[in-house]
Design an enzyme around this catalytic site. Structure first.
Site, PDB file in Angstrom:
ATOM      1  N   GLU A   1      -0.310  -4.923   6.284  1.00  0.00           N
ATOM      2  CA  GLU A   1       0.967  -5.087   5.584  1.00  0.00           C
ATOM      3  C   GLU A   1       1.832  -6.132   6.282  1.00  0.00           C
ATOM      4  O   GLU A   1       2.387  -7.026   5.646  1.00  0.00           O
ATOM      5  CB  GLU A   1       1.697  -3.739   5.522  1.00  0.00           C
ATOM      6  CG  GLU A   1       1.078  -2.750   4.546  1.00  0.00           C
ATOM      7  CD  GLU A   1       1.688  -1.367   4.618  1.00  0.00           C
ATOM      8  OE1 GLU A   1       1.489  -0.587   3.676  1.00  0.00           O
ATOM      9  OE2 GLU A   1       2.355  -1.055   5.626  1.00  0.00           O
TER      10      GLU A   1
ATOM     11  N   THR B   1       0.842  -1.193   0.000  1.00  0.00           N
ATOM     12  CA  THR B   1       0.000   0.000   0.000  1.00  0.00           C
ATOM     13  C   THR B   1       0.876   1.242   0.000  1.00  0.00           C
ATOM     14  O   THR B   1       1.895   1.289   0.691  1.00  0.00           O
ATOM     15  CB  THR B   1      -0.907   0.009   1.242  1.00  0.00           C
ATOM     16  OG1 THR B   1      -1.806  -1.099   1.174  1.00  0.00           O
ATOM     17  CG2 THR B   1      -1.717   1.306   1.336  1.00  0.00           C
TER      18      THR B   1
ATOM     19  N   GLY C   1       0.928   5.281   5.717  1.00  0.00           N
ATOM     20  CA  GLY C   1      -0.370   5.255   5.052  1.00  0.00           C
ATOM     21  C   GLY C   1      -1.450   4.546   5.850  1.00  0.00           C
ATOM     22  O   GLY C   1      -2.575   4.386   5.365  1.00  0.00           O
TER      23      GLY C   1
ATOM     24  N   ASP D   1       8.750   3.819   4.709  1.00  0.00           N
ATOM     25  CA  ASP D   1       8.917   5.230   5.052  1.00  0.00           C
ATOM     26  C   ASP D   1      10.348   5.543   5.477  1.00  0.00           C
ATOM     27  O   ASP D   1      10.817   6.664   5.305  1.00  0.00           O
ATOM     28  CB  ASP D   1       7.934   5.611   6.164  1.00  0.00           C
ATOM     29  CG  ASP D   1       6.494   5.405   5.734  1.00  0.00           C
ATOM     30  OD1 ASP D   1       6.100   5.976   4.705  1.00  0.00           O
ATOM     31  OD2 ASP D   1       5.761   4.652   6.404  1.00  0.00           O
TER      32      ASP D   1
ATOM     33  N   SER E   1       2.175   5.154  -2.262  1.00  0.00           N
ATOM     34  CA  SER E   1       2.429   5.778  -3.562  1.00  0.00           C
ATOM     35  C   SER E   1       3.468   5.033  -4.387  1.00  0.00           C
ATOM     36  O   SER E   1       3.448   5.105  -5.622  1.00  0.00           O
ATOM     37  CB  SER E   1       2.875   7.230  -3.365  1.00  0.00           C
ATOM     38  OG  SER E   1       4.044   7.296  -2.562  1.00  0.00           O
TER      39      SER E   1
ATOM     40  N   ASP F   1       6.390  -4.000  -1.357  1.00  0.00           N
ATOM     41  CA  ASP F   1       5.809  -2.836  -0.694  1.00  0.00           C
ATOM     42  C   ASP F   1       6.871  -1.753  -0.535  1.00  0.00           C
ATOM     43  O   ASP F   1       8.073  -2.023  -0.622  1.00  0.00           O
ATOM     44  CB  ASP F   1       5.258  -3.237   0.680  1.00  0.00           C
ATOM     45  CG  ASP F   1       4.159  -2.298   1.167  1.00  0.00           C
ATOM     46  OD1 ASP F   1       3.911  -1.265   0.516  1.00  0.00           O
ATOM     47  OD2 ASP F   1       3.543  -2.607   2.212  1.00  0.00           O
TER      48      ASP F   1
END
Length: 277
Positions: A144, A65, A138, A125, A67, A122
């Site tokens: 996840e 999940t 997110g 960050d 951008s 995935d």
């Protein structure tokens, strides 16, 4: 006649000069747009490469999940449509990833029917030198982790801005907690010695961003709250902190993903590189 020619030449010269030397505001906007496009292009490069290198026909694939993960999902859909991939089953890690996958015609299953995954892809960050991660900006950290911990290979896709010498200061660590007595749970978390120096902030507005964008408490896909732990200094022992957080009654899970990464695909100014533990 000569005056008119000179005047026209002067106007043309001025126009040409204006075209090649924009004012500062226009130049700033152009550079900003270029940077935005470049950032998206980096995310696309690593997302596509992860699918091209690690996803084969017949696999069960975890879809992340965010951008960057968005482009990996997009690539799976493209390759299924073209026939390059066949017999793929995918497990999404959020409602929005599920909706994207469905729009692309990607067949979906859940952990209830397929507990073993071949690969999960995935973003992250933050990534430290040991390839430990901070994830969950997110808001999808629980799903996840549930999906990615069951994958034979967990491929992380980032741009070079996510690399850090120590987790914590660059991005708050999200902790998913139960709504029941959430203020009590926040105090218990903040009191952990391994979380020393953290400032717990309850996520407000949308659960998909740690930037407050509403007056209501953010609620995850699982009906829980998120506390973002802000640090001024690097976390001394991410593994210890991860274990301590899991032992707090009221904590569902957290955004520290330690010792899970198979490879990190990194897009940067020098091109794409791959790091492994």
């Amino acid at each position: 006649m000569r005056f008119v020619s000179i005047a026209l030449l002067s106007v043309a010269t001025a126009n040409a000069f204006t075209a090649f030397v924009p004012n500062s505001r226009t130049a700033f906007k152009s550079l900003s747009s270029l940077n935005m496009v470049s950032q998206d292009e980096l995310k696309k490069q690593v997302g596509y490469k992860a699918v091209d290198d690690y996803v084969k026909s017949g696999m069960v694939v975890g879809l992340g999940t965010g951008s960057t993960a968005y482009f990996a999902v997009e690539r799976v859909g493209q390759k299924l449509k073209s026939g390059e991939l066949k017999d793929i089953l995918a497990i999404p890690t959020s409602i929005r990833t599920k909706e994207q996958a469905e729009s692309l015609g990607i067949p979906l299953v859940t952990l209830d029917t397929h507990s073993k995954l071949d690969v999960a892809i995935d973003g992250a960050d933050e990534v430290d030198p040991d390839l430990n991660l901070v994830k969950g900006g997110g808001g999808a950290l629980l799903r996840e982790k549930m999906v990615e911990i069951m994958a034979d290979k967990f491929i992380v896709i980032v741009d070079e801005s996510k690399l850090t010498d120590g987790l914590g200061p660059g991005f708050p660590v999200p902790v998913e907690i139960t709504p029941f007595c959430h203020e009590h749970t926040m105090r218990q978390v903040a009191a952990l010695p391994s979380c020393e120096g953290c400032r717990p902030v309850l996520r407000m507005g949308s659960s998909s961003t740690n930037k407050p964008d509403g007056d209501e408490i953010a609620v995850t896909d699982n009906g829980n709250y998120i506390v973002d732990l802000h640090f001024d200094k690097p976390i001394k022992d991410p593994r210890k902190m991860a274990a301590d957080l899991k032992n707090v009654c009221g904590v569902v899970d957290h955004g520290l993903f330690c010792d899970m990464t198979t490879a990190v695909i990194i897009a940067g100014s020098e091109g794409i590189t791959v790091k492994q533990p």
